[in-house]
Enzyme design. Structure first.
Site, PDB file in Angstrom:
ATOM      1  N   ASP A  74       0.823  -1.148  -0.164  1.00 16.41           N
ATOM      2  CA  ASP A  74       0.019  -0.119   0.082  1.00 16.41           C
ATOM      3  C   ASP A  74       0.995   1.328   0.196  1.00 16.41           C
ATOM      4  O   ASP A  74       2.187   1.316   0.538  1.00 16.41           O
ATOM      5  CB  ASP A  74      -0.846   0.057   1.221  1.00 16.41           C
ATOM      6  CG  ASP A  74      -1.909   0.957   1.239  1.00 16.41           C
ATOM      7  OD1 ASP A  74      -2.556   1.427  -0.015  1.00 16.41           O
ATOM      8  OD2 ASP A  74      -2.762   1.167   2.150  1.00 16.41           O
ATOM      9  N   HIS A 118       2.541   3.627  -8.889  1.00 18.03           N
ATOM     10  CA  HIS A 118       2.374   1.990  -9.232  1.00 18.03           C
ATOM     11  C   HIS A 118       3.597   1.276  -9.955  1.00 18.03           C
ATOM     12  O   HIS A 118       4.132   0.321  -9.679  1.00 18.03           O
ATOM     13  CB  HIS A 118       1.238   1.918  -9.996  1.00 18.03           C
ATOM     14  CG  HIS A 118      -0.220   2.230  -9.216  1.00 18.03           C
ATOM     15  ND1 HIS A 118      -0.468   1.791  -8.099  1.00 18.03           N
ATOM     16  CD2 HIS A 118      -1.310   2.792  -9.696  1.00 18.03           C
ATOM     17  CE1 HIS A 118      -1.572   2.240  -7.660  1.00 18.03           C
ATOM     18  NE2 HIS A 118      -2.158   2.920  -8.483  1.00 18.03           N
ATOM     19  N   GLU A 141     -12.339  -4.914  -4.238  1.00 26.57           N
ATOM     20  CA  GLU A 141     -12.769  -3.348  -4.135  1.00 26.57           C
ATOM     21  C   GLU A 141     -11.994  -2.506  -4.915  1.00 26.57           C
ATOM     22  O   GLU A 141     -12.682  -1.321  -5.343  1.00 26.57           O
ATOM     23  CB  GLU A 141     -12.716  -3.216  -2.310  1.00 26.57           C
ATOM     24  CG  GLU A 141     -13.742  -3.489  -1.748  1.00 26.57           C
ATOM     25  CD  GLU A 141     -13.133  -4.916  -1.355  1.00 26.57           C
ATOM     26  OE1 GLU A 141     -12.069  -5.359  -1.068  1.00 26.57           O
ATOM     27  OE2 GLU A 141     -14.148  -5.873  -0.913  1.00 26.57           O
ATOM     28  N   ARG A 165     -12.086   1.827  -8.524  1.00 31.00           N
ATOM     29  CA  ARG A 165     -11.323   2.956  -8.571  1.00 31.00           C
ATOM     30  C   ARG A 165     -11.494   3.627 -10.137  1.00 31.00           C
ATOM     31  O   ARG A 165     -12.123   2.997 -10.963  1.00 31.00           O
ATOM     32  CB  ARG A 165      -9.882   2.835  -8.470  1.00 31.00           C
ATOM     33  CG  ARG A 165      -9.452   2.278  -7.081  1.00 31.00           C
ATOM     34  CD  ARG A 165      -7.953   2.104  -7.029  1.00 31.00           C
ATOM     35  NE  ARG A 165      -7.384   1.976  -5.628  1.00 31.00           N
ATOM     36  CZ  ARG A 165      -6.326   2.205  -4.910  1.00 31.00           C
ATOM     37  NH1 ARG A 165      -5.297   2.488  -5.752  1.00 31.00           N
ATOM     38  NH2 ARG A 165      -6.327   1.940  -3.691  1.00 31.00           N
ATOM     39  N   LEU A 209      10.458 -20.636  -4.221  1.00 39.64           N
ATOM     40  CA  LEU A 209       9.322 -19.996  -3.654  1.00 39.64           C
ATOM     41  C   LEU A 209       8.065 -20.084  -4.271  1.00 39.64           C
ATOM     42  O   LEU A 209       7.866 -20.050  -5.486  1.00 39.64           O
ATOM     43  CB  LEU A 209       9.870 -18.386  -3.753  1.00 39.64           C
ATOM     44  CG  LEU A 209       9.059 -17.341  -3.425  1.00 39.64           C
ATOM     45  CD1 LEU A 209       8.993 -17.192  -1.781  1.00 39.64           C
ATOM     46  CD2 LEU A 209       9.458 -15.723  -4.015  1.00 39.64           C
ATOM     47  N   SER A 267      -8.032  -4.777   5.064  1.00 39.67           N
ATOM     48  CA  SER A 267      -8.763  -4.698   3.842  1.00 39.67           C
ATOM     49  C   SER A 267      -8.844  -5.827   3.080  1.00 39.67           C
ATOM     50  O   SER A 267      -8.631  -6.039   2.084  1.00 39.67           O
ATOM     51  CB  SER A 267      -7.614  -3.844   3.204  1.00 39.67           C
ATOM     52  OG  SER A 267      -7.369  -2.350   3.618  1.00 39.67           O
TER      53      SER A 267
HETATM   54  C1  IPE Z   1      -5.264  -2.521  -0.124  1.00 42.22           C
HETATM   55  O1  IPE Z   1      -4.833  -1.449  -0.231  1.00 42.22           O
HETATM   56  C2  IPE Z   1      -5.193  -3.731  -1.332  1.00 42.22           C
HETATM   57  C3  IPE Z   1      -3.988  -3.313  -1.958  1.00 42.22           C
HETATM   58  C4  IPE Z   1      -2.985  -3.147  -1.636  1.00 42.22           C
HETATM   59  C5  IPE Z   1      -3.936  -4.316  -3.079  1.00 42.22           C
HETATM   60  P1  IPE Z   1      -6.160  -0.200  -0.456  1.00 42.22           P
HETATM   61  O2  IPE Z   1      -5.476   1.107  -0.705  1.00 42.22           O
HETATM   62  O3  IPE Z   1      -7.061  -0.521  -1.642  1.00 42.22           O
HETATM   63  O4  IPE Z   1      -6.857  -0.231   0.806  1.00 42.22           O
HETATM   64  P2  IPE Z   1      -7.875   0.693   1.612  1.00 42.22           P
HETATM   65  O5  IPE Z   1      -9.141   0.780   0.605  1.00 42.22           O
HETATM   66  O6  IPE Z   1      -7.081   1.943   2.030  1.00 42.22           O
HETATM   67  O7  IPE Z   1      -8.427  -0.171   2.890  1.00 42.22           O
HETATM   68  C1  IPE Z   2      -1.571   0.180  -3.726  1.00 44.40           C
HETATM   69  O1  IPE Z   2      -1.212   1.542  -3.357  1.00 44.40           O
HETATM   70  C2  IPE Z   2      -1.886  -0.248  -4.863  1.00 44.40           C
HETATM   71  C3  IPE Z   2      -3.018  -0.797  -5.044  1.00 44.40           C
HETATM   72  C4  IPE Z   2      -4.068  -0.803  -4.318  1.00 44.40           C
HETATM   73  C5  IPE Z   2      -3.465  -1.234  -6.219  1.00 44.40           C
HETATM   74  P1  IPE Z   2      -2.788   2.713  -3.372  1.00 44.40           P
HETATM   75  O2  IPE Z   2      -2.703   3.153  -4.963  1.00 44.40           O
HETATM   76  O3  IPE Z   2      -3.543   2.109  -2.667  1.00 44.40           O
HETATM   77  O4  IPE Z   2      -1.935   3.884  -2.719  1.00 44.40           O
HETATM   78  P2  IPE Z   2      -2.653   4.936  -1.824  1.00 44.40           P
HETATM   79  O5  IPE Z   2      -2.899   4.302  -0.725  1.00 44.40           O
HETATM   80  O6  IPE Z   2      -3.692   5.584  -2.516  1.00 44.40           O
HETATM   81  O7  IPE Z   2      -1.421   5.854  -1.239  1.00 44.40           O
HETATM   82 MG    MG Z   3      -4.003   2.440  -0.728  1.00 44.70          MG
END
Ligand code: IPE
Ligand code: IPE
Ligand code: MG
Length: 277
Positions: free
Chosen positions: A34, A51, A81, A85, A145, A210
């Protein structure tokens, strides 16, 4: 290229040695990757750059796990979920995933990594689904792995799906309700081939799961760091592993009842962790 032929710094080499020799290493490490968006935002860049940078962390962490003999690594790459986005971000993530697999497959295979996936993968675009299947098939016989990519994954989705199959098997007479145990439930989940996670790492400081591995995480050790995923690399993983080796996992028992093998002395631990800074 074989990862074992690549040069590493002497500090890292020494830490890898200690970890490999440790009897307290987790069998299964899972990571909630995250903070990509925030990493980009603090640099005034568009989210997708975060990303992209996060992919370098994936490479680094996969290799680091393989090099110290972790058996299972599960990466939460896209939650069920996350489909909510904005469409351009979802499209970018999907193309990134496809290019990661295309670029890395040979190297992963050469390093004995077995690729698997959990999640509602039939919701993925055709191109991603195809390369994913190719990666799974090609690496199926590898015994290094096991790298599981959680894609379009949600623990509740998997539990609900498993309950449905259990109910159908009861109706078909394949399973009797009296025989239903915790073990049976684990066997119906998509994660049935892996042991429960011992260590779950979450970056970006969020203290929540999450919807990740809810059933399987019952006794996982949680490690939350404020670092954002694109900054999290091999040495940060080793830091988490070193901390894990010092934890006492009691599974409900008392401290006196559990013996998990010798821990490294605190002084050794401090020296190793300082070397990682
Ligand atoms: C959790 O991250 C999912 C992944 C890292 C793939 P999110 O950014 O989607 O989680 P929330 O919405 O902050 O809980
Ligand atoms: C995690 O990073 C990657 C995915 C959930 C795909 P985020 O995109 O959730 O990054 P933040 O939480 O918005 O910083
Ligand atoms: Mg996030």
């Amino acid at each position: 290229m074989s990862w074992s032929d690549e040069p590493v710094s002497s500090d890292i080499e020494q830490i890898q040695k200690v970890l490999r020799a440790s009897q307290r290493l987790p069998r299964h490490v899972a990571a909630i990757m995250d903070g990509n968006g925030r990493w980009a935002e603090v640099r005034s860049m568009p989210r997708f750059e975060g990303h992209r940078a996060g992919m370098e962390s994936v490479r680094s962490v996969v290799k680091a796990c393989s090099q110290v003999g972790i058996e299972y690594l599960t990466l939460y790459a896209f939650s069920i979920e996350n489909w909510k986005r904005p469409a351009p971000e979802v499209r970018f993530l999907m193309s990134l995933l496809e290019s990661y697999l295309r670029k890395e497959l040979d190297e992963l295979h050469a390093n004995n990594v077995r690729i698997r996936t959990i999640g509602k993968t039939n919701a993925l675009p055709r191109g991603v689904e195809k390369i994913l299947q190719k990666a799974i098939d090609r690496t199926a016989a590898n015994d290094g792995l096991t790298l599981t990519l959680a894609l379009s994954y949600g623990a509740r989705w998997d539990i609900q799906r498993a309950m449905q199959v259990i109910a159908l098997d009861v109706r078909r007479g394949k399973l009797s309700p009296e025989d239903l145990t915790e073990q049976t439930i684990s066997e119906y989940l998509q994660t049935s081939y892996m042991p429960d996670p011992d260590l779950i790492i979450r970056t970006s400081g969020e203290i929540r799961l999450s919807n990740f591995l809810l059933w399987e995480a019952a006794y996982a050790e949680l490690y939350v760091t404020d670092m954002l995923w694109p900054d999290f690399r091999d040495k940060d993983l080793y830091n988490a592993l070193l901390e894990y080796t010092q934890r006492e996992r009691r599974f409900g028992k008392t401290s006196a009842q559990v013996d998990q093998g010798k821990r490294s002395p605190q002084t050794t631990m401090e020296r190793l962790r300082n070397a990682l800074k």
